[in-house]
Design an enzyme around this catalytic site. Structure first.
Site, PDB file in Angstrom:
ATOM      1  N   ASP A   1      -4.762   8.784   0.883  1.00  0.00           N
ATOM      2  CA  ASP A   1      -5.701   7.781   1.384  1.00  0.00           C
ATOM      3  C   ASP A   1      -5.554   7.556   2.884  1.00  0.00           C
ATOM      4  O   ASP A   1      -4.546   7.905   3.494  1.00  0.00           O
ATOM      5  CB  ASP A   1      -5.476   6.449   0.662  1.00  0.00           C
ATOM      6  CG  ASP A   1      -6.208   6.356  -0.666  1.00  0.00           C
ATOM      7  OD1 ASP A   1      -6.821   7.361  -1.092  1.00  0.00           O
ATOM      8  OD2 ASP A   1      -6.165   5.271  -1.297  1.00  0.00           O
ATOM      9  N   ASP A   2      -6.578   6.926   3.460  1.00  0.00           N
ATOM     10  CA  ASP A   2      -6.581   6.477   4.859  1.00  0.00           C
ATOM     11  C   ASP A   2      -6.526   7.627   5.861  1.00  0.00           C
ATOM     12  O   ASP A   2      -6.031   7.461   6.984  1.00  0.00           O
ATOM     13  CB  ASP A   2      -5.418   5.509   5.123  1.00  0.00           C
ATOM     14  CG  ASP A   2      -5.453   4.291   4.217  1.00  0.00           C
ATOM     15  OD1 ASP A   2      -6.520   3.990   3.652  1.00  0.00           O
ATOM     16  OD2 ASP A   2      -4.396   3.647   4.059  1.00  0.00           O
TER      17      ASP A   2
ATOM     18  N   HIS B   1     -11.545   1.185   0.100  1.00  0.00           N
ATOM     19  CA  HIS B   1     -10.319   0.802   0.799  1.00  0.00           C
ATOM     20  C   HIS B   1      -9.884  -0.569   0.287  1.00  0.00           C
ATOM     21  O   HIS B   1     -10.687  -1.494   0.181  1.00  0.00           O
ATOM     22  CB  HIS B   1     -10.605   0.757   2.306  1.00  0.00           C
ATOM     23  CG  HIS B   1      -9.430   0.476   3.164  1.00  0.00           C
ATOM     24  ND1 HIS B   1      -8.221   1.115   3.042  1.00  0.00           N
ATOM     25  CD2 HIS B   1      -9.280  -0.399   4.218  1.00  0.00           C
ATOM     26  CE1 HIS B   1      -7.377   0.675   3.965  1.00  0.00           C
ATOM     27  NE2 HIS B   1      -7.995  -0.251   4.676  1.00  0.00           N
TER      28      HIS B   1
END
Length: 319
Positions: free
Chosen positions: A13-14, A133
């Site tokens: 993620d991110d 998110h």
């Protein structure tokens, strides 16, 4: 080759949060520890991340962001999505504004569509999957808009963060455990919404009990042990009336491998002056836990375990 018991999507993620996060995720992918990434298109290093994904042929999806940093849409001046400084409200405050009934869902839809379009501009194709998110995509009302946007763009996969074994995990601080429990309640109630829009997700989700300092080879093995015995959450999940019981596992469909997503956040700690989504990097990004996850995910003993247990790493596009 024999059919695997588990098809495991390990999602970093991110992606795009900062150069050091990008570098760590790419190294993790090249070492076999990550098989899929999720891009923050409003992050400061999103362009670099998209270029890296294309260069290294990394399967990539959209980590839609409604809670951190600046919006992508240029039409949100004075929006209910933004605070007085023009940034998203933050993980906790976003939920408070939503609960107060003050969040305009048309503005949510506008921003989500803008982020999908921005993703296509950066990457050159639609996301293979799209989630939220800080898990905002399963929140009340937001999930309806999110599912409709997925359906309209033809994005088939999302994430349902309901983790077998969460309630039995002793290593999560009480406040964080309360947040995760609420995330699971919201996720369970989002199942009917995503199913109605013909959106799919892997059978089992993992990642809450193995985040940061809680990540170890032993803990990943334990989490995958739950997955090996788990039912197919994707298509047979019945939402409990209480919305709280998530650990009752039924028999899986033995005709096909179980599909699992493991959410991870590997990388190198952000420089305090570099990265983020317009407001600088947060404490989570600057933590040494990022490198700890990177080192754990690429541990040779873990990669050997995958092979030994017939766990095949793959991406959403392979499902």
């Amino acid at each position: 080759m024999p059919q695997p018991k588990v098809k495991l999507v390990v999602t970093g993620d991110d992606f795009g949060y900062c150069p050091r996060r990008n570098r760590g995720i790419v190294e993790c992918f090249q070492s076999g520890g990550v098989s899929n990434v999720s891009l923050l298109v409003n992050a400061t290093s999103a362009v670099d991340a998209a270029d890296l994904a294309k260069r290294h042929r990394i399967p990539i999806g959209l980590h839609a962001n409604l809670s951190e940093g600046a919006p992508v849409s240029h039409n949100l001046k004075g929006s209910t999505l933004l605070n007085e400084d023009g940034f998203f409200h933050g993980k906790t405050e976003f939920r408070k504004v939503l609960q107060s009934g003050q969040l305009n869902m048309y503005e949510v839809e506008q921003e989500l569509r803008a982020q999908v379009k921005r993703f296509c501009e950066l990457v050159g194709h639609l996301p293979y999957h799209m989630d939220g998110h800080q898990h905002v995509h399963v929140l009340p009302e937001v999930r309806e808009v999110f599912a409709q946007v997925l359906a309209d763009f033809g994005i088939c996969y999302t994430r349902i963060p309901v983790e077998p074994g969460l309630h039995a995990c002793p290593n999560i601080p009480p406040q964080l455990h309360d947040f995760y429990t609420q995330v699971q309640k919201d996720a369970l109630l989002s199942v009917e919404v995503f199913r109605r829009h013909r959106i799919r997700w892997p059978d089992v989700y993992l990642g809450l009990t193995t985040m940061g300092e809680n990540m170890s080879v032993a803990n990943i093995k334990q989490a995958l042990g739950y997955a090996l015995g788990a039912r197919c959450l994707a298509n047979s999940l019945t939402v409990p009336s209480t919305g709280t019981q998530t650990d009752e596992i039924a028999a899986p469909d033995t005709d096909r491998p179980i599909t699992v997503e493991l959410m991870v956040h590997p990388g190198y700690p952000s420089d305090p002056l570099e990265g983020g989504c317009g407001q600088g990097p947060d404490d989570f990004s600057q933590s040494e836990d990022r490198q700890h996850e990177l080192e754990t995910l690429t541990d040779p003993s873990l990669l050997a375990y995958y092979k030994q247990e017939s766990i095949q790493l793959c991406a959403f596009r392979d499902l």
